[in-house]
Write a protein that holds these residues in place. Structure first.
Motif, PDB file in Angstrom:
ATOM      1  N   GLN A 171      -1.980   7.713   7.403  1.00 43.76           N
ATOM      2  CA  GLN A 171      -3.389   7.503   8.046  1.00 43.76           C
ATOM      3  C   GLN A 171      -4.249   6.570   7.614  1.00 43.76           C
ATOM      4  O   GLN A 171      -5.096   5.797   8.068  1.00 43.76           O
ATOM      5  CB  GLN A 171      -4.078   8.941   8.258  1.00 43.76           C
ATOM      6  N   GLN A 172      -4.444   6.667   6.113  1.00 42.35           N
ATOM      7  CA  GLN A 172      -5.384   5.598   5.496  1.00 42.35           C
ATOM      8  C   GLN A 172      -4.958   4.393   5.795  1.00 42.35           C
ATOM      9  O   GLN A 172      -5.754   3.340   5.740  1.00 42.35           O
ATOM     10  CB  GLN A 172      -5.477   6.089   4.066  1.00 42.35           C
ATOM     11  N   ILE A 173      -3.651   4.114   5.373  1.00 41.98           N
ATOM     12  CA  ILE A 173      -3.057   2.637   5.411  1.00 41.98           C
ATOM     13  C   ILE A 173      -3.231   2.107   6.917  1.00 41.98           C
ATOM     14  O   ILE A 173      -3.580   1.143   7.097  1.00 41.98           O
ATOM     15  CB  ILE A 173      -1.672   2.759   5.295  1.00 41.98           C
ATOM     16  N   GLY A 174      -3.022   2.955   8.129  1.00 41.35           N
ATOM     17  CA  GLY A 174      -3.259   2.276   9.453  1.00 41.35           C
ATOM     18  C   GLY A 174      -4.756   2.271   9.593  1.00 41.35           C
ATOM     19  O   GLY A 174      -5.145   1.204  10.231  1.00 41.35           O
ATOM     20  N   ALA A 175      -5.796   3.175   8.971  1.00 39.91           N
ATOM     21  CA  ALA A 175      -7.042   2.759   9.220  1.00 39.91           C
ATOM     22  C   ALA A 175      -7.591   1.523   8.410  1.00 39.91           C
ATOM     23  O   ALA A 175      -8.342   0.727   8.830  1.00 39.91           O
ATOM     24  CB  ALA A 175      -7.992   4.045   8.450  1.00 39.91           C
ATOM     25  N   MET A 190       0.771  -1.197  -0.047  1.00 42.50           N
ATOM     26  CA  MET A 190      -0.036  -0.046  -0.009  1.00 42.50           C
ATOM     27  C   MET A 190       0.926   1.229  -0.136  1.00 42.50           C
ATOM     28  O   MET A 190       0.440   2.122  -0.494  1.00 42.50           O
ATOM     29  CB  MET A 190      -0.800   0.070   0.996  1.00 42.50           C
ATOM     30  N   SER A 191       2.041   1.125   0.318  1.00 48.73           N
ATOM     31  CA  SER A 191       2.889   2.381   0.445  1.00 48.73           C
ATOM     32  C   SER A 191       3.663   2.335  -0.620  1.00 48.73           C
ATOM     33  O   SER A 191       4.249   3.550  -0.951  1.00 48.73           O
ATOM     34  CB  SER A 191       4.021   2.163   1.425  1.00 48.73           C
ATOM     35  N   ASP A 192       3.598   1.585  -1.871  1.00 47.95           N
ATOM     36  CA  ASP A 192       4.439   1.536  -2.906  1.00 47.95           C
ATOM     37  C   ASP A 192       3.944   2.780  -3.684  1.00 47.95           C
ATOM     38  O   ASP A 192       2.665   3.085  -4.113  1.00 47.95           O
ATOM     39  CB  ASP A 192       4.016   0.377  -3.611  1.00 47.95           C
TER      40      ASP A 192
END
Length: 171
Positions: free
Chosen positions: A55-59, A41-43
């Motif tokens: 924030q979105q990845i964590g959620a 997701m961070s790519d």
């Protein structure tokens, strides 16, 4: 650390394919799968399809944004394996009660003749003897039993060696 993204991950096609396979197979530890999903997701490379912030990845994954940033920075600084796998412990959580020298004393006691009135050494007698000789201050019977089991030492039997299998293979 968690809000703005100063370090960007650009995964190659094979890295992304490996991480996707890891996150889909279901045979890896849960933390490893979770970390792989964070990296996917961070790519922000050409294969990354959607731009996600911490924030979105964590959620989406049930993590704190600082955890997401820590996984990403671990990937950038130390590589893929460091980001996916747990760091191995340097020392065990509980140090050994019997090191090599103390084990040698225990084996010597075990190979010596048992106390008067006894036909063999019991675990309690061995524990008491270790304490009486000030080899250890405190030890349990289970520790003594496990140590003797590792060495194949038979309590009270007269044998040439503590390791009977080693002598048989040496001949």
């Amino acid at each position: 650390m968690g809000r703005g993204r100063t370090n960007k991950i650009r995964l190659s096609a094979e890295q992304r394919q490996h991480l996707e396979a890891l996150s889909r197979n279901g045979h890896a530890p849960v933390k490893k799968i979770l970390h792989a999903r964070v990296l996917i997701m961070s790519d922000e490379g050409e294969y990354g399809q959607q731009r996600w912030n911490d924030q979105q990845i964590g959620a989406a994954l049930g993590l704190h944004r600082n955890s997401v940033a820590r996984i990403r920075s671990s990937f950038l600084e130390q590589g893929e394996q460091a980001a996916l796998n747990r760091k191995p412990r340097q020392t065990p959580p509980v140090p050994q009660k019997l090191d090599g020298e103390k084990q040698a004393h225990l084996i010597a006691i075990c190979c010596s003749p048992p106390p008067d009135g006894r036909t063999r050494w019991t675990m309690k007698l061995l524990v008491d003897e270790l304490k009486a000789r000030s080899i250890v201050t405190q030890i349990g019977r289970e520790t003594v039993r496990c140590t003797l089991k590792k060495t194949n030492c038979a309590r009270g039997k007269s044998s040439v060696t503590v390791f009977p299998n080693a002598m048989r293979h040496a001949l």
